[in-house]
Design a protein around this motif. Structure first.
Motif, PDB file in Angstrom:
ATOM      1  N   LYS A 132     -16.619   0.897  13.935  1.00  0.00           N
ATOM      2  CA  LYS A 132     -15.331   0.429  13.381  1.00  0.00           C
ATOM      3  C   LYS A 132     -14.156   0.975  14.186  1.00  0.00           C
ATOM      4  CE  LYS A 132     -14.142   2.761   9.763  1.00  0.00           C
ATOM      5  NZ  LYS A 132     -14.359   3.302   8.430  1.00  0.00           N
ATOM      6  N   HIS A 133     -14.196   2.266  14.499  1.00  0.00           N
ATOM      7  CA  HIS A 133     -13.051   2.876  15.188  1.00  0.00           C
ATOM      8  C   HIS A 133     -12.965   2.441  16.655  1.00  0.00           C
ATOM      9  CE1 HIS A 133     -12.955   6.135  11.836  1.00  0.00           C
ATOM     10  NE2 HIS A 133     -12.285   5.056  11.508  1.00  0.00           N
ATOM     11  N   HIS A 156      -7.322   0.957   2.609  1.00  0.00           N
ATOM     12  CA  HIS A 156      -8.220   1.990   2.067  1.00  0.00           C
ATOM     13  C   HIS A 156      -8.282   3.086   3.130  1.00  0.00           C
ATOM     14  CE1 HIS A 156      -9.322  -1.642  -0.140  1.00  0.00           C
ATOM     15  NE2 HIS A 156      -9.950  -0.897  -1.037  1.00  0.00           N
ATOM     16  N   SER A 200      -9.092   6.414  10.267  1.00  0.00           N
ATOM     17  CA  SER A 200      -8.309   5.290  10.792  1.00  0.00           C
ATOM     18  C   SER A 200      -6.806   5.587  10.871  1.00  0.00           C
ATOM     19  CB  SER A 200      -8.590   4.013   9.993  1.00  0.00           C
ATOM     20  OG  SER A 200      -8.526   4.234   8.610  1.00  0.00           O
ATOM     21  N   GLU A 237      -4.046   4.748  -0.400  1.00  0.00           N
ATOM     22  CA  GLU A 237      -5.230   5.540  -0.753  1.00  0.00           C
ATOM     23  C   GLU A 237      -5.128   5.879  -2.229  1.00  0.00           C
ATOM     24  OE1 GLU A 237      -8.253   6.579   0.509  1.00  0.00           O
ATOM     25  OE2 GLU A 237      -8.386   7.414  -1.513  1.00  0.00           O
ATOM     26  N   GLY A 263      -5.549  -0.806  -2.858  1.00  0.00           N
ATOM     27  CA  GLY A 263      -5.511  -1.507  -1.573  1.00  0.00           C
ATOM     28  C   GLY A 263      -5.561  -3.017  -1.724  1.00  0.00           C
ATOM     29  N   ASP A 265     -10.978  -1.604   4.456  1.00  0.00           N
ATOM     30  CA  ASP A 265     -12.188  -0.805   4.662  1.00  0.00           C
ATOM     31  C   ASP A 265     -12.593  -0.116   3.347  1.00  0.00           C
ATOM     32  OD1 ASP A 265     -14.186   0.752   5.800  1.00  0.00           O
ATOM     33  OD2 ASP A 265     -12.793   2.217   6.644  1.00  0.00           O
TER      34      ASP A 265
HETATM   35  C1  LIG Z   1     -14.375   3.984   3.694  1.00  0.00           C
HETATM   36  S1  LIG Z   1     -13.106   5.023   3.146  1.00  0.00           S
HETATM   37  C2  LIG Z   1     -11.825   4.737   4.275  1.00  0.00           C
HETATM   38  C3  LIG Z   1     -12.043   5.246   5.652  1.00  0.00           C
HETATM   39  C4  LIG Z   1     -10.903   5.019   6.601  1.00  0.00           C
HETATM   40  N1  LIG Z   1     -10.452   3.622   6.586  1.00  0.00           N
HETATM   41  C5  LIG Z   1     -11.282   5.400   8.009  1.00  0.00           C
HETATM   42  O1  LIG Z   1     -11.733   4.530   8.773  1.00  0.00           O
HETATM   43  O2  LIG Z   1     -11.126   6.574   8.343  1.00  0.00           O
HETATM   44  C6  LIG Z   1     -12.503   4.190   1.720  1.00  0.00           C
HETATM   45  C7  LIG Z   1     -11.340   4.917   1.023  1.00  0.00           C
HETATM   46  O3  LIG Z   1     -10.801   4.023   0.058  1.00  0.00           O
HETATM   47  C8  LIG Z   1     -10.394   4.772  -1.081  1.00  0.00           C
HETATM   48  N2  LIG Z   1     -10.318   3.798  -2.176  1.00  0.00           N
HETATM   49  C9  LIG Z   1     -11.301   3.390  -3.022  1.00  0.00           C
HETATM   50  N3  LIG Z   1     -10.866   2.360  -3.788  1.00  0.00           N
HETATM   51  C10 LIG Z   1      -9.586   2.115  -3.392  1.00  0.00           C
HETATM   52  C11 LIG Z   1      -8.618   1.151  -3.770  1.00  0.00           C
HETATM   53  N4  LIG Z   1      -8.887   0.222  -4.701  1.00  0.00           N
HETATM   54  N5  LIG Z   1      -7.418   1.168  -3.144  1.00  0.00           N
HETATM   55  C12 LIG Z   1      -7.140   2.078  -2.182  1.00  0.00           C
HETATM   56  N6  LIG Z   1      -8.023   3.023  -1.784  1.00  0.00           N
HETATM   57  C13 LIG Z   1      -9.229   3.035  -2.370  1.00  0.00           C
HETATM   58  C14 LIG Z   1     -11.442   5.831  -1.217  1.00  0.00           C
HETATM   59  O4  LIG Z   1     -10.940   6.938  -1.945  1.00  0.00           O
HETATM   60  C15 LIG Z   1     -11.738   6.164   0.247  1.00  0.00           C
HETATM   61  O5  LIG Z   1     -10.929   7.240   0.677  1.00  0.00           O
END
Ligand SMILES: C[S@@+](CC[C@H](N)C(=O)[O-])C[C@H]1O[C@@H](n2cnc3c(N)ncnc32)[C@H](O)[C@@H]1O
Length: 301
Positions: free
Chosen positions: A36-37, A60, A121, A139, A165, A185
């Motif tokens: 992904k990155h 996210h 990200s 987040e 999100g 994500d």
């Molecule tokens: C897969 S991780 C994100 C990783 C990040 N995008 C990266 O690549 O470093 C998903 C994140 O979404 C958050 N999350 C879960 N449901 C969410 C929502 N409905 N809206 C926003 N954030 C949410 C979680 O707490 C988690 O930190």
């Protein structure tokens, strides 16, 4: 026109409405993150080729930065089969050149701030940006959001919101800059995430047709993945690229055997770039040392 980012936030989901068990620290730097990155970095490199500002909406976002030497990361050791392996790998020159912005950002972060750190990200996007670019990170987890706040507090280009999100796609598009990336994500901890992804893509694209959208999904249940791809193709959005990498044999519906990205409006060289990158990464990121990748159009021009 007032920037959509300045609108009052929609209320977050009521506390306790959904369990928020997912912590990305357990998975940071794993093969799915690397794939992904690597793609995220290529999209940002292309966006930065024009002087005009871009915006990144990361729906996210996670905590923004992870300590791979920390307890959570060490419990799973997932990064050993991901970023740690790739940083040591001898990659073919064309792939190494395409991966340089991403891997150099990881190396620079480690040299400056700590030898086992890994950028999520948000940190990667910031590392590959310019002063004129803007960022909205959503987040929903309180502690992860607090970490992201602390890590970006001194950067006036960044806004962090504790907002759902999925709602953010409706509330903040199009961005004032009219160019940029929407990264979606989700953790895939709840039922219905494929449907939510599909709806978010449809609604997001209606609001911001010129934007690049990047959606991440797990490859576990092959039938669900097939149906999702079919549904995305049926949206008939122009230029929809599918990028997938298998890390392991399919064993059960609960085990991650690979991961995928849907990228709408990719930079026009991205298909070739991701082919080169994944051909080089697949043997290192897969359990059998072979790995398979697929980069193809779901909808061409
Ligand atoms: C897969 S991780 C994100 C990783 C990040 N995008 C990266 O690549 O470093 C998903 C994140 O979404 C958050 N999350 C879960 N449901 C969410 C929502 N409905 N809206 C926003 N954030 C949410 C979680 O707490 C988690 O930190």
């Amino acid at each position: 026109m007032r920037d959509a980012i300045d609108k009052p936030p929609l209320p977050p989901a009521p506390p306790g409405a959904r369990p928020m068990n997912y912590r990305h620290a357990f998975h940071a730097g794993n093969p799915a993150d690397v794939m992904k990155h690597a793609a995220l970095a290529r999209v940002l490199v292309h966006l930065a080729r024009k002087d005009t500002p871009f915006r990144v909406l990361d729906t996210h976002a996670g905590a923004g930065l992870y300590d791979l030497g920390g307890t959570n990361a060490q419990k799973t050791g997932e990064a050993e089969a991901g970023i740690e392996r790739i940083l040591k790998a001898d990659l073919a020159a064309p792939a190494a050149a395409l991966l340089a912005p991403y891997l150099d950002a990881v190396r620079r972060l480690r040299a400056e701030s700590g030898p086992r750190l890994y950028p999520g990200s948000p940190a990667l996007a910031l590392a590959l940006s310019r002063p004129q670019d803007r960022f909205l990170f959503c987040e929903l987890h309180k502690e992860e959001k607090a970490k992201l706040d602390r890590r970006t507090a001194s950067d006036s280009r960044v806004k962090v919101m504790m907002q759902d999100g999925w709602q953010a796609v409706r509330a903040h598009l199009p961005p004032r800059e009219r160019r940029g990336l929407v990264l979606i994500d989700p953790p895939f901890e709840e039922q219905g995430e494929f449907k939510r992804l599909l709806d978010a893509l449809k609604e997001g694209h209606e609001r911001f047709a010129t934007g690049t959208f990047m959606l991440w999904y797990p490859i576990k249940d092959l039938r669900a993945v097939d149906a999702f791809r079919r549904d995305v193709a049926q949206l008939r959005l122009p230029k929809t690229l599918r990028v997938e990498l298998d890390f392991a044999e399919v064993r059960s519906l609960d085990t991650l055997s690979g991961s995928g990205l849907i990228i709408v409006n990719p930079p026009f060289t991205l298909q070739d770039e991701m082919r080169t990158i994944l051909t080089a990464l697949a043997p290192h990121l897969s359990r059998d040392g072979k790995g398979r990748s697929r980069v193809s159009w779901l909808v061409a021009e």
